[in-house]
Design a protein around this motif. Sequence first.
Motif, PDB file in Angstrom:
ATOM      1  N   SER A  17       2.854  44.186  -7.780  1.00  0.00           N
ATOM      2  CA  SER A  17       3.189  42.910  -8.395  1.00  0.00           C
ATOM      3  C   SER A  17       3.711  42.045  -7.251  1.00  0.00           C
ATOM      4  CB  SER A  17       4.263  43.093  -9.463  1.00  0.00           C
ATOM      5  OG  SER A  17       4.679  41.840  -9.959  1.00  0.00           O
ATOM      6  N   ILE A  18       2.963  41.006  -6.901  1.00  0.00           N
ATOM      7  CA  ILE A  18       3.278  40.181  -5.736  1.00  0.00           C
ATOM      8  C   ILE A  18       3.752  38.814  -6.203  1.00  0.00           C
ATOM      9  CG2 ILE A  18       2.350  39.134  -3.630  1.00  0.00           C
ATOM     10  CD1 ILE A  18       0.148  41.348  -3.737  1.00  0.00           C
ATOM     11  N   GLN A  19       4.824  38.321  -5.578  1.00  0.00           N
ATOM     12  CA  GLN A  19       5.334  36.986  -5.869  1.00  0.00           C
ATOM     13  C   GLN A  19       5.342  36.180  -4.571  1.00  0.00           C
ATOM     14  OE1 GLN A  19       7.851  39.686  -6.588  1.00  0.00           O
ATOM     15  NE2 GLN A  19       6.428  40.097  -8.237  1.00  0.00           N
ATOM     16  N   VAL A  20       4.766  34.983  -4.643  1.00  0.00           N
ATOM     17  CA  VAL A  20       4.784  34.064  -3.514  1.00  0.00           C
ATOM     18  C   VAL A  20       5.588  32.849  -3.954  1.00  0.00           C
ATOM     19  CG1 VAL A  20       3.411  32.700  -1.899  1.00  0.00           C
ATOM     20  CG2 VAL A  20       2.524  34.899  -2.753  1.00  0.00           C
ATOM     21  N   TYR A  21       6.769  32.701  -3.364  1.00  0.00           N
ATOM     22  CA  TYR A  21       7.681  31.618  -3.733  1.00  0.00           C
ATOM     23  C   TYR A  21       7.476  30.417  -2.812  1.00  0.00           C
ATOM     24  CZ  TYR A  21       9.995  35.219  -6.458  1.00  0.00           C
ATOM     25  OH  TYR A  21      10.259  36.215  -7.363  1.00  0.00           O
ATOM     26  N   PRO A  22       7.907  29.238  -3.249  1.00  0.00           N
ATOM     27  CA  PRO A  22       7.800  28.053  -2.391  1.00  0.00           C
ATOM     28  C   PRO A  22       8.609  28.227  -1.103  1.00  0.00           C
ATOM     29  CG  PRO A  22       8.488  27.453  -4.627  1.00  0.00           C
ATOM     30  CD  PRO A  22       8.516  28.941  -4.540  1.00  0.00           C
ATOM     31  N   PHE A  23       8.198  27.529  -0.061  1.00  0.00           N
ATOM     32  CA  PHE A  23       8.903  27.588   1.226  1.00  0.00           C
ATOM     33  C   PHE A  23      10.387  27.254   1.006  1.00  0.00           C
ATOM     34  CE2 PHE A  23      10.421  25.808   5.222  1.00  0.00           C
ATOM     35  CZ  PHE A  23      10.045  26.813   6.096  1.00  0.00           C
ATOM     36  N   GLY A  24      11.260  28.034   1.634  1.00  0.00           N
ATOM     37  CA  GLY A  24      12.694  27.804   1.505  1.00  0.00           C
ATOM     38  C   GLY A  24      13.282  28.332   0.203  1.00  0.00           C
ATOM     39  N   PHE A  25      12.591  29.248  -0.463  1.00  0.00           N
ATOM     40  CA  PHE A  25      13.046  29.811  -1.735  1.00  0.00           C
ATOM     41  C   PHE A  25      14.496  30.272  -1.650  1.00  0.00           C
ATOM     42  CE2 PHE A  25      13.547  33.884  -4.129  1.00  0.00           C
ATOM     43  CZ  PHE A  25      13.573  33.352  -5.402  1.00  0.00           C
ATOM     44  N   ASN A  26      15.290  29.861  -2.625  1.00  0.00           N
ATOM     45  CA  ASN A  26      16.692  30.258  -2.715  1.00  0.00           C
ATOM     46  C   ASN A  26      16.885  31.010  -4.037  1.00  0.00           C
ATOM     47  OD1 ASN A  26      19.445  30.503  -3.064  1.00  0.00           O
ATOM     48  ND2 ASN A  26      19.916  28.425  -2.387  1.00  0.00           N
ATOM     49  N   PRO A  27      17.102  32.328  -3.994  1.00  0.00           N
ATOM     50  CA  PRO A  27      17.232  33.093  -5.238  1.00  0.00           C
ATOM     51  C   PRO A  27      18.402  32.646  -6.105  1.00  0.00           C
ATOM     52  CG  PRO A  27      17.786  34.454  -3.346  1.00  0.00           C
ATOM     53  CD  PRO A  27      17.255  33.167  -2.811  1.00  0.00           C
ATOM     54  N   GLU A  28      19.403  32.020  -5.515  1.00  0.00           N
ATOM     55  CA  GLU A  28      20.548  31.554  -6.305  1.00  0.00           C
ATOM     56  C   GLU A  28      20.162  30.390  -7.207  1.00  0.00           C
ATOM     57  OE1 GLU A  28      23.681  30.677  -3.558  1.00  0.00           O
ATOM     58  OE2 GLU A  28      23.856  32.766  -2.923  1.00  0.00           O
ATOM     59  N   LYS A  29      19.088  29.706  -6.885  1.00  0.00           N
ATOM     60  CA  LYS A  29      18.636  28.567  -7.691  1.00  0.00           C
ATOM     61  C   LYS A  29      17.426  28.906  -8.555  1.00  0.00           C
ATOM     62  CE  LYS A  29      20.522  25.190  -4.542  1.00  0.00           C
ATOM     63  NZ  LYS A  29      20.294  24.053  -3.666  1.00  0.00           N
ATOM     64  N   PHE A  30      17.090  30.196  -8.641  1.00  0.00           N
ATOM     65  CA  PHE A  30      15.952  30.632  -9.446  1.00  0.00           C
ATOM     66  C   PHE A  30      16.264  30.461 -10.931  1.00  0.00           C
ATOM     67  CE2 PHE A  30      13.350  33.723 -11.702  1.00  0.00           C
ATOM     68  CZ  PHE A  30      12.099  33.475 -11.150  1.00  0.00           C
ATOM     69  N   THR A  31      15.355  29.820 -11.656  1.00  0.00           N
ATOM     70  CA  THR A  31      15.488  29.655 -13.107  1.00  0.00           C
ATOM     71  C   THR A  31      14.147  29.980 -13.759  1.00  0.00           C
ATOM     72  OG1 THR A  31      14.754  27.346 -13.187  1.00  0.00           O
ATOM     73  CG2 THR A  31      17.112  27.735 -12.745  1.00  0.00           C
ATOM     74  N   ARG A  32      14.105  29.943 -15.055  1.00  0.00           N
ATOM     75  CA  ARG A  32      12.844  30.158 -15.776  1.00  0.00           C
ATOM     76  C   ARG A  32      11.812  29.095 -15.442  1.00  0.00           C
ATOM     77  NH1 ARG A  32      13.617  32.204 -21.813  1.00  0.00           N
ATOM     78  NH2 ARG A  32      14.213  34.305 -21.261  1.00  0.00           N
ATOM     79  N   GLU A  33      12.273  27.956 -14.957  1.00  0.00           N
ATOM     80  CA  GLU A  33      11.373  26.860 -14.630  1.00  0.00           C
ATOM     81  C   GLU A  33      10.873  26.900 -13.179  1.00  0.00           C
ATOM     82  OE1 GLU A  33      14.362  26.137 -16.465  1.00  0.00           O
ATOM     83  OE2 GLU A  33      13.055  26.426 -18.199  1.00  0.00           O
ATOM     84  N   THR A  34      11.399  27.804 -12.372  1.00  0.00           N
ATOM     85  CA  THR A  34      10.962  27.905 -10.979  1.00  0.00           C
ATOM     86  C   THR A  34       9.485  28.273 -10.936  1.00  0.00           C
ATOM     87  OG1 THR A  34      13.179  28.612 -10.284  1.00  0.00           O
ATOM     88  CG2 THR A  34      11.362  29.061  -8.774  1.00  0.00           C
ATOM     89  N   LYS A  35       8.709  27.484 -10.215  1.00  0.00           N
ATOM     90  CA  LYS A  35       7.268  27.741 -10.108  1.00  0.00           C
ATOM     91  C   LYS A  35       6.989  28.610  -8.887  1.00  0.00           C
ATOM     92  CE  LYS A  35       5.774  23.581 -12.481  1.00  0.00           C
ATOM     93  NZ  LYS A  35       5.499  24.135 -13.738  1.00  0.00           N
ATOM     94  N   PHE A  36       6.141  29.621  -9.091  1.00  0.00           N
ATOM     95  CA  PHE A  36       5.720  30.503  -8.008  1.00  0.00           C
ATOM     96  C   PHE A  36       4.418  31.178  -8.413  1.00  0.00           C
ATOM     97  CE2 PHE A  36       8.323  33.057 -10.813  1.00  0.00           C
ATOM     98  CZ  PHE A  36       7.712  34.298 -10.844  1.00  0.00           C
ATOM     99  N   GLU A  37       3.737  31.751  -7.423  1.00  0.00           N
ATOM    100  CA  GLU A  37       2.500  32.500  -7.691  1.00  0.00           C
ATOM    101  C   GLU A  37       2.844  33.944  -7.999  1.00  0.00           C
ATOM    102  OE1 GLU A  37      -0.350  32.566  -4.524  1.00  0.00           O
ATOM    103  OE2 GLU A  37      -0.089  30.421  -4.129  1.00  0.00           O
ATOM    104  N   ARG A  38       2.141  34.525  -8.946  1.00  0.00           N
ATOM    105  CA  ARG A  38       2.288  35.955  -9.242  1.00  0.00           C
ATOM    106  C   ARG A  38       0.901  36.577  -9.203  1.00  0.00           C
ATOM    107  NH1 ARG A  38       6.223  38.813 -13.210  1.00  0.00           N
ATOM    108  NH2 ARG A  38       7.452  38.171 -11.465  1.00  0.00           N
ATOM    109  N   TRP A  39       0.804  37.686  -8.506  1.00  0.00           N
ATOM    110  CA  TRP A  39      -0.450  38.409  -8.374  1.00  0.00           C
ATOM    111  C   TRP A  39      -0.280  39.823  -8.909  1.00  0.00           C
ATOM    112  CZ3 TRP A  39      -4.823  36.764  -5.302  1.00  0.00           C
ATOM    113  CH2 TRP A  39      -4.672  35.517  -4.712  1.00  0.00           C
TER     114      TRP A  39
END
Length: 127
Positions: A17-39
């Motif tokens: 299960s692969i996740q590609v987050y936007p550049f500069g991803f900050n896990p402290e600001k992760f919410t249900r609305e955070t957009k990212f790729e999932r493979w």
Amino acid sequence: MSRHKKIKNRIGSSFYSIQVYPFGFNPEKFTRETKFERWAAVEVELFDEVPEGMQTKTLAGGLYAVFTHVGPVKKFVETSNYIYGSWLPQSEYKLDDRAHFELLGKNYYGPEHPDSEEEIWLPIQLK
């Protein structure tokens, strides 16, 4: 999952299960609305026969911290909180801008199984 047997040149029986987050991803600001790729992925030797509707993904090499989550997926948040809330801030590392992934290997028995294990691979670099 229903189409994994159509993939040629497969190595092993693990799933990823692969996740590609936007550049500069900050896990402290992760919410249900955070957009990212999932493979949903498997490892292959060659990309010469890609089934219709599927794509290829190559992971960049580099340093990863590896953790093991044991238990059902509903308890994954506890493991994640430890990694991002305790281990990472207290370590000599910071997140690197590469793919994060989970390895679902021979001891992965499904998302609800209490003994299910998955490896969490966190891309890191020295602070």
